[in-house]
Design a protein around this motif. Sequence first.
Motif, PDB file in Angstrom:
ATOM      1  N   ALA A   1       9.196  27.683  15.937  1.00  0.00           N
ATOM      2  CA  ALA A   1       8.267  28.621  15.303  1.00  0.00           C
ATOM      3  C   ALA A   1       7.323  29.227  16.339  1.00  0.00           C
ATOM      4  O   ALA A   1       7.009  30.425  16.291  1.00  0.00           O
ATOM      5  CB  ALA A   1       7.460  27.902  14.222  1.00  0.00           C
ATOM      6  N   GLN A   2       6.884  28.404  17.288  1.00  0.00           N
ATOM      7  CA  GLN A   2       6.006  28.888  18.348  1.00  0.00           C
ATOM      8  C   GLN A   2       6.721  29.933  19.208  1.00  0.00           C
ATOM      9  O   GLN A   2       6.166  30.995  19.525  1.00  0.00           O
ATOM     10  CB  GLN A   2       5.554  27.721  19.218  1.00  0.00           C
ATOM     11  N   ALA A   3       7.963  29.642  19.582  1.00  0.00           N
ATOM     12  CA  ALA A   3       8.721  30.566  20.425  1.00  0.00           C
ATOM     13  C   ALA A   3       8.987  31.887  19.707  1.00  0.00           C
ATOM     14  O   ALA A   3       8.913  32.961  20.310  1.00  0.00           O
ATOM     15  CB  ALA A   3      10.046  29.923  20.850  1.00  0.00           C
ATOM     16  N   ALA A   4       9.284  31.816  18.401  1.00  0.00           N
ATOM     17  CA  ALA A   4       9.543  33.033  17.634  1.00  0.00           C
ATOM     18  C   ALA A   4       8.299  33.908  17.564  1.00  0.00           C
ATOM     19  O   ALA A   4       8.364  35.127  17.731  1.00  0.00           O
ATOM     20  CB  ALA A   4      10.027  32.674  16.225  1.00  0.00           C
ATOM     21  N   ALA A   5       7.124  33.286  17.321  1.00  0.00           N
ATOM     22  CA  ALA A   5       5.874  34.052  17.259  1.00  0.00           C
ATOM     23  C   ALA A   5       5.497  34.597  18.626  1.00  0.00           C
ATOM     24  O   ALA A   5       5.004  35.724  18.752  1.00  0.00           O
ATOM     25  CB  ALA A   5       4.753  33.175  16.708  1.00  0.00           C
ATOM     26  N   TRP A   6       5.721  33.811  19.664  1.00  0.00           N
ATOM     27  CA  TRP A   6       5.373  34.246  21.022  1.00  0.00           C
ATOM     28  C   TRP A   6       6.254  35.400  21.489  1.00  0.00           C
ATOM     29  O   TRP A   6       5.788  36.315  22.169  1.00  0.00           O
ATOM     30  CB  TRP A   6       5.520  33.051  21.965  1.00  0.00           C
ATOM     31  N   ALA A   7       7.534  35.373  21.120  1.00  0.00           N
ATOM     32  CA  ALA A   7       8.479  36.383  21.601  1.00  0.00           C
ATOM     33  C   ALA A   7       8.276  37.739  20.940  1.00  0.00           C
ATOM     34  O   ALA A   7       8.704  38.765  21.478  1.00  0.00           O
ATOM     35  CB  ALA A   7       9.915  35.903  21.369  1.00  0.00           C
ATOM     36  N   ASP A   8       7.640  37.784  19.769  1.00  0.00           N
ATOM     37  CA  ASP A   8       7.370  39.033  19.071  1.00  0.00           C
ATOM     38  C   ASP A   8       5.963  39.503  19.442  1.00  0.00           C
ATOM     39  O   ASP A   8       4.986  38.829  19.151  1.00  0.00           O
ATOM     40  CB  ASP A   8       7.473  38.809  17.559  1.00  0.00           C
ATOM     41  N   ARG A   9       5.843  40.654  20.081  1.00  0.00           N
ATOM     42  CA  ARG A   9       4.552  41.115  20.598  1.00  0.00           C
ATOM     43  C   ARG A   9       3.502  41.233  19.492  1.00  0.00           C
ATOM     44  O   ARG A   9       2.345  40.849  19.674  1.00  0.00           O
ATOM     45  CB  ARG A   9       4.730  42.457  21.309  1.00  0.00           C
ATOM     46  N   ARG A  10       3.889  41.760  18.344  1.00  0.00           N
ATOM     47  CA  ARG A  10       2.934  41.911  17.243  1.00  0.00           C
ATOM     48  C   ARG A  10       2.529  40.554  16.690  1.00  0.00           C
ATOM     49  O   ARG A  10       1.348  40.313  16.404  1.00  0.00           O
ATOM     50  CB  ARG A  10       3.539  42.779  16.140  1.00  0.00           C
TER      51      ARG A  10
ATOM     52  N   ALA B   1       1.874  18.059  22.822  1.00  0.00           N
ATOM     53  CA  ALA B   1       3.094  17.337  23.186  1.00  0.00           C
ATOM     54  C   ALA B   1       3.593  16.490  22.025  1.00  0.00           C
ATOM     55  O   ALA B   1       4.797  16.416  21.764  1.00  0.00           O
ATOM     56  CB  ALA B   1       2.834  16.460  24.412  1.00  0.00           C
ATOM     57  N   ALA B   2       2.668  15.837  21.307  1.00  0.00           N
ATOM     58  CA  ALA B   2       3.082  14.980  20.197  1.00  0.00           C
ATOM     59  C   ALA B   2       3.750  15.776  19.092  1.00  0.00           C
ATOM     60  O   ALA B   2       4.643  15.276  18.408  1.00  0.00           O
ATOM     61  CB  ALA B   2       1.874  14.227  19.643  1.00  0.00           C
ATOM     62  N   LEU B   3       3.344  17.032  18.904  1.00  0.00           N
ATOM     63  CA  LEU B   3       3.940  17.871  17.875  1.00  0.00           C
ATOM     64  C   LEU B   3       5.220  18.558  18.337  1.00  0.00           C
ATOM     65  O   LEU B   3       5.902  19.207  17.555  1.00  0.00           O
ATOM     66  CB  LEU B   3       2.928  18.936  17.424  1.00  0.00           C
ATOM     67  N   GLY B   4       5.539  18.422  19.617  1.00  0.00           N
ATOM     68  CA  GLY B   4       6.765  19.019  20.131  1.00  0.00           C
ATOM     69  C   GLY B   4       6.643  20.477  20.487  1.00  0.00           C
ATOM     70  O   GLY B   4       7.653  21.175  20.637  1.00  0.00           O
ATOM     71  N   CYS B   5       5.412  21.003  20.621  1.00  0.00           N
ATOM     72  CA  CYS B   5       5.218  22.401  21.003  1.00  0.00           C
ATOM     73  C   CYS B   5       5.358  22.572  22.508  1.00  0.00           C
ATOM     74  O   CYS B   5       5.332  21.606  23.260  1.00  0.00           O
ATOM     75  CB  CYS B   5       3.838  22.887  20.554  1.00  0.00           C
ATOM     76  N   SER B   6       5.473  23.818  22.938  1.00  0.00           N
ATOM     77  CA  SER B   6       5.565  24.113  24.365  1.00  0.00           C
ATOM     78  C   SER B   6       4.175  24.347  24.933  1.00  0.00           C
ATOM     79  O   SER B   6       3.467  25.254  24.484  1.00  0.00           O
ATOM     80  CB  SER B   6       6.418  25.367  24.599  1.00  0.00           C
ATOM     81  N   PRO B   7       3.737  23.582  25.934  1.00  0.00           N
ATOM     82  CA  PRO B   7       2.415  23.796  26.523  1.00  0.00           C
ATOM     83  C   PRO B   7       2.265  25.160  27.177  1.00  0.00           C
ATOM     84  O   PRO B   7       1.157  25.669  27.291  1.00  0.00           O
ATOM     85  CB  PRO B   7       2.309  22.675  27.566  1.00  0.00           C
TER      86      PRO B   7
ATOM     87  N   ASP C   1      -4.481  22.797  12.246  1.00  0.00           N
ATOM     88  CA  ASP C   1      -4.703  24.155  12.753  1.00  0.00           C
ATOM     89  C   ASP C   1      -3.475  24.689  13.482  1.00  0.00           C
ATOM     90  O   ASP C   1      -3.101  25.863  13.313  1.00  0.00           O
ATOM     91  CB  ASP C   1      -5.919  24.179  13.685  1.00  0.00           C
ATOM     92  N   ILE C   2      -2.843  23.858  14.295  1.00  0.00           N
ATOM     93  CA  ILE C   2      -1.654  24.303  15.027  1.00  0.00           C
ATOM     94  C   ILE C   2      -0.541  24.660  14.045  1.00  0.00           C
ATOM     95  O   ILE C   2       0.118  25.705  14.174  1.00  0.00           O
ATOM     96  CB  ILE C   2      -1.184  23.222  16.007  1.00  0.00           C
ATOM     97  N   LYS C   3      -0.325  23.813  13.052  1.00  0.00           N
ATOM     98  CA  LYS C   3       0.725  24.096  12.068  1.00  0.00           C
ATOM     99  C   LYS C   3       0.422  25.381  11.296  1.00  0.00           C
ATOM    100  O   LYS C   3       1.319  26.193  11.042  1.00  0.00           O
ATOM    101  CB  LYS C   3       0.867  22.922  11.102  1.00  0.00           C
ATOM    102  N   ALA C   4      -0.846  25.579  10.930  1.00  0.00           N
ATOM    103  CA  ALA C   4      -1.211  26.790  10.188  1.00  0.00           C
ATOM    104  C   ALA C   4      -1.039  28.031  11.054  1.00  0.00           C
ATOM    105  O   ALA C   4      -0.528  29.063  10.591  1.00  0.00           O
ATOM    106  CB  ALA C   4      -2.650  26.686   9.694  1.00  0.00           C
ATOM    107  N   LEU C   5      -1.440  27.966  12.314  1.00  0.00           N
ATOM    108  CA  LEU C   5      -1.315  29.112  13.214  1.00  0.00           C
ATOM    109  C   LEU C   5       0.143  29.511  13.420  1.00  0.00           C
ATOM    110  O   LEU C   5       0.457  30.700  13.563  1.00  0.00           O
ATOM    111  CB  LEU C   5      -1.954  28.793  14.561  1.00  0.00           C
ATOM    112  N   LEU C   6       1.028  28.519  13.412  1.00  0.00           N
ATOM    113  CA  LEU C   6       2.446  28.790  13.633  1.00  0.00           C
ATOM    114  C   LEU C   6       3.220  28.965  12.332  1.00  0.00           C
ATOM    115  O   LEU C   6       4.437  29.096  12.342  1.00  0.00           O
ATOM    116  CB  LEU C   6       3.071  27.661  14.460  1.00  0.00           C
ATOM    117  N   GLY C   7       2.493  28.964  11.205  1.00  0.00           N
ATOM    118  CA  GLY C   7       3.140  29.200   9.921  1.00  0.00           C
ATOM    119  C   GLY C   7       3.974  28.042   9.445  1.00  0.00           C
ATOM    120  O   GLY C   7       4.948  28.233   8.699  1.00  0.00           O
ATOM    121  N   CYS C   8       3.617  26.802   9.839  1.00  0.00           N
ATOM    122  CA  CYS C   8       4.388  25.619   9.434  1.00  0.00           C
ATOM    123  C   CYS C   8       3.452  24.621   8.781  1.00  0.00           C
ATOM    124  O   CYS C   8       3.192  23.539   9.322  1.00  0.00           O
ATOM    125  CB  CYS C   8       5.062  24.981  10.643  1.00  0.00           C
TER     126      CYS C   8
END
Length: 314
Positions: free
Chosen positions: A107-116, A202-208, A273-280
């Motif tokens: 989810a993080q990568a998908a949001a990051w890859a889309d400029r908007r 790291a514990a949530l498996g996101c990319s730093p 907060d991280i889950k909400a920001l990434l839509g999860c």
Amino acid sequence: MATVGKRGVSSPRELNRVGDRLSFVYLERCTVHRDDNAITATDADGITHIPSATIGALLLGPGTRVTHQAMSVLGECGAAAVWVGEHGVRFYAGGRALTRSSGLVEAQAAAWADRRARLEVARAMYRLRFPGEDTAGRTRQQLLSMEGHRLKECYRRESARTGVPWKRREYHRDDFSAGDAPNQGVTAAAQCMYGVAHAVVAALGCSPGLGFVHSGHERSFVLDVADLYKTEVAIPAAFDAAAEGVEDVASRTRRALRDRINRTGLLDRCVRDIKALLGCTGTGEGLDHDRMTLQSDEDVHVSGGRNYGDEPIW
């Protein structure tokens, strides 16, 4: 280390429950080893036992030696190990925590890859940092300008609250002692918050490295997350420590910050907060379960551990 309390043990399969853990432990000039499921710190004063499952981030300062067994138990319980400099204010390296699900990082990568989408997440981060601010339609330059004004207001407010004189923010990368007491406190608080944020990410498996406000650094997303709580948690703790005197500001800041983080349940809030920001925001199978699949055509996922050479995929 005397403030480490007894907490319920978390399973390695419950890494997203980092709210159950102590925020961070800072060690220096000692040997870190393992005794069963506890981390031990041995120095001139003796041996201190720290339950490994209670640690979110272990900050390893100068003079520390770490055994292979100690790193093994940290990996098993999903605690982050971060090597830092004198007073805990320089980041040198970080050990990766144990993760299983790729749901959040995808989810993080998908949001990051889309400029908007990336800009929308950045706007949402600023809304979390500065409640009441309307970030809709703001450009990145406008967001940065807003941040600058709000930080200056925060420094002035904390100076008036604590009676600690404040001139301006100064960070001396190679000479921590060159800064005045409040600047030393702010620097120490920031580095501790980076360690805590790194542990949660790291514990949530996101990319730093995939940041939405910060960019180009291996810990861009860590800096993003840590900054969410800068004006509310980190800066007030730094000024409280500086108000007690000019000596040992860094150590007092760490203690004040650790107490504030644990008292307010910040780690649990950070996860939400991280889950909400990434839509999860849910807790579905994709986020919490240990499940491995293989990708096939048309976004079809099939079970792993099977040979598909002699059978159709569907």
